[in-house]
Enzyme design. Sequence first.
Site, PDB file in Angstrom:
ATOM      1  N   ARG A   1       0.840  -1.203   0.000  1.00  0.00           N
ATOM      2  CA  ARG A   1       0.000   0.000   0.000  1.00  0.00           C
ATOM      3  C   ARG A   1       0.870   1.245   0.000  1.00  0.00           C
ATOM      4  O   ARG A   1       1.879   1.303   0.709  1.00  0.00           O
ATOM      5  CB  ARG A   1      -0.951  -0.006   1.208  1.00  0.00           C
ATOM      6  CG  ARG A   1      -1.911  -1.178   1.154  1.00  0.00           C
ATOM      7  CD  ARG A   1      -3.056  -1.078   2.138  1.00  0.00           C
ATOM      8  NE  ARG A   1      -3.728  -2.376   2.210  1.00  0.00           N
ATOM      9  CZ  ARG A   1      -4.619  -2.813   1.312  1.00  0.00           C
ATOM     10  NH1 ARG A   1      -4.960  -2.057   0.295  1.00  0.00           N
ATOM     11  NH2 ARG A   1      -5.152  -4.022   1.433  1.00  0.00           N
TER      12      ARG A   1
ATOM     13  N   HIS B   1       0.913   2.061 -10.229  1.00  0.00           N
ATOM     14  CA  HIS B   1      -0.068   2.479  -9.227  1.00  0.00           C
ATOM     15  C   HIS B   1      -1.418   1.855  -9.585  1.00  0.00           C
ATOM     16  O   HIS B   1      -1.886   1.992 -10.724  1.00  0.00           O
ATOM     17  CB  HIS B   1      -0.252   3.997  -9.233  1.00  0.00           C
ATOM     18  CG  HIS B   1       0.950   4.800  -8.839  1.00  0.00           C
ATOM     19  ND1 HIS B   1       1.077   5.405  -7.605  1.00  0.00           N
ATOM     20  CD2 HIS B   1       2.079   5.116  -9.516  1.00  0.00           C
ATOM     21  CE1 HIS B   1       2.226   6.066  -7.551  1.00  0.00           C
ATOM     22  NE2 HIS B   1       2.854   5.911  -8.698  1.00  0.00           N
TER      23      HIS B   1
ATOM     24  N   ASN C   1       4.196   6.333 -13.794  1.00  0.00           N
ATOM     25  CA  ASN C   1       4.868   7.601 -14.038  1.00  0.00           C
ATOM     26  C   ASN C   1       6.279   7.318 -14.533  1.00  0.00           C
ATOM     27  O   ASN C   1       6.938   6.385 -14.067  1.00  0.00           O
ATOM     28  CB  ASN C   1       4.909   8.434 -12.755  1.00  0.00           C
ATOM     29  CG  ASN C   1       3.524   8.816 -12.270  1.00  0.00           C
ATOM     30  OD1 ASN C   1       2.642   9.098 -13.062  1.00  0.00           O
ATOM     31  ND2 ASN C   1       3.330   8.813 -10.953  1.00  0.00           N
TER      32      ASN C   1
ATOM     33  N   HIS D   1       7.279   1.116 -11.076  1.00  0.00           N
ATOM     34  CA  HIS D   1       6.128   0.679 -10.281  1.00  0.00           C
ATOM     35  C   HIS D   1       4.835   1.105 -10.952  1.00  0.00           C
ATOM     36  O   HIS D   1       4.766   2.136 -11.618  1.00  0.00           O
ATOM     37  CB  HIS D   1       6.195   1.228  -8.845  1.00  0.00           C
ATOM     38  CG  HIS D   1       6.397   2.707  -8.772  1.00  0.00           C
ATOM     39  ND1 HIS D   1       7.627   3.300  -8.944  1.00  0.00           N
ATOM     40  CD2 HIS D   1       5.533   3.719  -8.548  1.00  0.00           C
ATOM     41  CE1 HIS D   1       7.509   4.613  -8.831  1.00  0.00           C
ATOM     42  NE2 HIS D   1       6.241   4.893  -8.602  1.00  0.00           N
TER      43      HIS D   1
HETATM   44  P1  DGP Z   1       5.876   7.965  -8.175  1.00  0.00           P
HETATM   45  O1  DGP Z   1       5.551   9.397  -7.992  1.00  0.00           O
HETATM   46  O2  DGP Z   1       5.140   7.337  -9.354  1.00  0.00           O
HETATM   47  O3  DGP Z   1       7.350   7.689  -8.183  1.00  0.00           O
HETATM   48  O4  DGP Z   1       5.252   7.253  -6.913  1.00  0.00           O
HETATM   49  C1  DGP Z   1       5.985   6.947  -5.770  1.00  0.00           C
HETATM   50  C2  DGP Z   1       4.995   6.553  -4.719  1.00  0.00           C
HETATM   51  O5  DGP Z   1       5.691   5.843  -3.713  1.00  0.00           O
HETATM   52  C3  DGP Z   1       4.323   7.732  -4.014  1.00  0.00           C
HETATM   53  O6  DGP Z   1       2.921   7.656  -4.245  1.00  0.00           O
HETATM   54  C4  DGP Z   1       4.623   7.538  -2.549  1.00  0.00           C
HETATM   55  C5  DGP Z   1       5.134   6.118  -2.464  1.00  0.00           C
HETATM   56  N1  DGP Z   1       6.189   5.891  -1.486  1.00  0.00           N
HETATM   57  C6  DGP Z   1       7.354   6.560  -1.378  1.00  0.00           C
HETATM   58  N2  DGP Z   1       8.094   6.071  -0.377  1.00  0.00           N
HETATM   59  C7  DGP Z   1       7.369   5.049   0.157  1.00  0.00           C
HETATM   60  C8  DGP Z   1       7.604   4.135   1.226  1.00  0.00           C
HETATM   61  O7  DGP Z   1       8.621   4.149   1.900  1.00  0.00           O
HETATM   62  N3  DGP Z   1       6.628   3.230   1.474  1.00  0.00           N
HETATM   63  C9  DGP Z   1       5.477   3.177   0.737  1.00  0.00           C
HETATM   64  N4  DGP Z   1       4.589   2.234   1.078  1.00  0.00           N
HETATM   65  N5  DGP Z   1       5.228   4.008  -0.283  1.00  0.00           N
HETATM   66  C10 DGP Z   1       6.162   4.930  -0.564  1.00  0.00           C
END
Ligand code: DGP
Length: 113
Positions: free
Chosen positions: A28, A101, A86, A99
């Site tokens: 999540r 979403h 992205n 990744h």
């Molecule tokens: P992007 O902007 O597409 O690179 O999305 C990165 C996403 O990763 C952003 O929605 C927040 C999430 N994120 C960043 N650091 C962490 C983390 O340590 N744990 C989790 N669960 N999500 C994270």
Amino acid sequence: MECIFCKIIAGEIPSDTIYKDEEFIAFRDIQPQAPVHVLIVPVNHIVSVNDLGEKDASMIGRLILLAKRIAEQEHIAESGYRLVINCGSEGGQVVPHLHLHLMGGIRLNDRMG
Ligand code: DGP
């Protein structure tokens, strides 16, 4: 290892992991944009879509199919959901590890950025 998602995959940083196999992990998002916001991440460190090649075509197919399965598990398959990848800074990519979403559970607006 500097990559935050690689650290999550290695279990060095805790995450709310809902799926894991040898090829993908799903957890999540820490900053959810919707009631369901899951990140589906290849275990192999691939920086972005820009780094994908023909050899990755089947992996990307399995990534989408896994997103579909998780959407079903999260009970958003019928209501609908959004899949987003992205790429790069102007594409809004913050974490340099590929990744997908998966977002749903609410009517998402049409604005993309
Ligand atoms: P992007 O902007 O597409 O690179 O999305 C990165 C996403 O990763 C952003 O929605 C927040 C999430 N994120 C960043 N650091 C962490 C983390 O340590 N744990 C989790 N669960 N999500 C994270």
